[in-house]
Enzyme design. Structure first.
Site, mmCIF file in Angstrom:
data_model
loop_
_atom_site.group_PDB
_atom_site.id
_atom_site.type_symbol
_atom_site.label_atom_id
_atom_site.label_comp_id
_atom_site.label_asym_id
_atom_site.label_seq_id
_atom_site.Cartn_x
_atom_site.Cartn_y
_atom_site.Cartn_z
ATOM 1 N NE ARG A 1 -3.970 0.572 1.855
ATOM 2 C CZ ARG A 1 -5.189 0.659 2.369
ATOM 3 N NH1 ARG A 1 -5.405 1.408 3.438
ATOM 4 N NH2 ARG A 1 -6.187 -0.029 1.839
ATOM 5 C CG HIS B 1 -8.422 -0.072 -2.890
ATOM 6 N ND1 HIS B 1 -7.634 -1.142 -2.503
ATOM 7 C CD2 HIS B 1 -9.158 0.270 -1.795
ATOM 8 C CE1 HIS B 1 -7.889 -1.417 -1.234
ATOM 9 N NE2 HIS B 1 -8.804 -0.586 -0.784
ATOM 10 C CD GLN C 1 -13.252 -2.074 -0.831
ATOM 11 O OE1 GLN C 1 -12.444 -1.900 0.074
ATOM 12 N NE2 GLN C 1 -14.425 -2.653 -0.623
ATOM 13 C CG ASP D 1 -13.413 6.387 -1.447
ATOM 14 O OD1 ASP D 1 -13.453 6.262 -0.202
ATOM 15 O OD2 ASP D 1 -12.367 6.272 -2.104
ATOM 16 C CB CYS E 1 -13.948 1.152 -0.241
ATOM 17 S SG CYS E 1 -13.312 2.824 -0.083
ATOM 18 N NE ARG F 1 -10.447 -5.342 0.522
ATOM 19 C CZ ARG F 1 -9.692 -4.321 0.953
ATOM 20 N NH1 ARG F 1 -10.259 -3.241 1.444
ATOM 21 N NH2 ARG F 1 -8.372 -4.370 0.845
#
Ligand code: CP
Ligand code: NVA
Length: 301
Positions: A102, A129, A132, A217, A257, A285
């Site tokens: 990340r 991402h 996700q 988001d 998310c 996830r």
């Protein structure tokens, strides 16, 4: 060997296979079945940004599959003291079996992958991402069936999540309407690759009309803390509320998310609305990344 840096690194059928397997692994986990195909395998986890879900889902997932994970932060590794990413990739990949990263610049992740002997997974960059989206696609499938041919509305920032929805539209074959304020559109080259699957709009109400899935988001992503105030002003007409969902298809579901900012990108009550499936989405996830790890380390090894 395959890396998973963005959704287009895998074929459509590989992605479908991972989603199907994720649903199976979830059922096996619920049944208490022990499944340890990654016994003695180790994952390195490089986190240059904060995380709750990604860290816990990868660590728990590796443990459930019989392996283990090592959390690495720049605060207490040589990465934070300027050791080149290429060197870190060469060294780590001689010691562990898979690495998730990340970080900020997507190019840094690509550089890591180019120097790694083992599969590298994108656990979020400024641009994408993809993990996700595996969870989101599984969640849609579980609640509503196949997403192919459906309409999805993305409301808010044209950020890493939005870019991943664009790649998902290409790979899972849905129409994506994006409503972002002026100046916050997704990157033009990423939009262009997806061709006529993408419609760029300004008006959230127009974007959600007839949509089967609405997603949003945060307005300021990690690394954009300085822009928080300005973004609050510019995004104020982009909040997803119950009233906005009422304008979508009757069977609409809502995803985020997480972490969410109630009163900003979502109304105070939205996550409690029966149309919000965010807790299933977060749980998935775990299952989706277990399926991804099994695919990269066993099926595709
Ligand atoms: N959605 C997500 O990636 O959450 P974390 O930042 O908590 O990992
Ligand atoms: N767009 C957000 C997603 C967090 C999971 C960020 O990059 O901070």
């Amino acid at each position: 060997m395959k890396h998973f840096l963005t959704l287009t690194d895998l074929t459509r059928s590989e992605l479908q296979r991972i989603i199907r397997r994720s649903i199976e692994l979830k059922a096996m986990q619920y049944a208490g079945e022990i499944h340890e195909p990654l016994k003695n395998r180790i994952m390195g986890m490089i986190f240059e940004k904060s995380s709750t879900r990604t860290r816990v889902s990868f660590e728990a997932g590796m443990a459930q599959l019989g392996g283990s994970a090592i959390f690495l932060s720049p605060r207490d590794t040589q990465l934070g003291r300027g050791e080149p990413i290429e060197d870190a990739a060469r060294v780590l990949s001689r010691m562990v079996d898979v690495v998730m990263v990340r970080t900020f610049d997507h190019s840094k992740l690509e550089l890591f992958a180019a120097n790694s002997k083992v599969p590298v997974i994108n656990a979020l960059t400024d641009d994408f991402h993809p993990c996700q989206l595996l969870a989101d696609m599984q969640t849609f499938y579980e609640h509503r069936g196949n997403i192919a041919g459906k309409t999805v509305a993305w409301i808010g920032d044209g950020n890493n999540m939005c870019h991943s929805y664009i790649r998902a539209a290409m790979q899972f074959d849905f129409q994506l309407r994006i409503a972002a304020p002026e100046g916050f559109d997704p990157k033009a080259e990423i939009v262009a690759e997806a061709g006529d699957r993408i419609t760029l709009l300004r008006d959230p109400a127009e974007a959600v009309l007839g949509a089967n899935l609405v997603a949003t988001d945060v307005w300021a992503s990690m690394g954009q803390e300085d822009e928080q105030e300005e973004r609050l002003r510019k995004f104020r007409n982009y909040q997803v509320s119950r009233a906005l969902l009422d304008q979508a298809a009757d069977d609409v579901i809502f995803m985020h998310c997480l972490p969410a900012h109630r009163g900003e990108e979502v109304s105070e009550d939205l996550l409690d609305d029966p149309r919000a499936v965010v807790w299933d989405e977060a749980e998935n996830r775990l299952h989706a990344q277990k399926a991804l790890l099994e695919f990269l380390l066993v099926t595709h090894a």
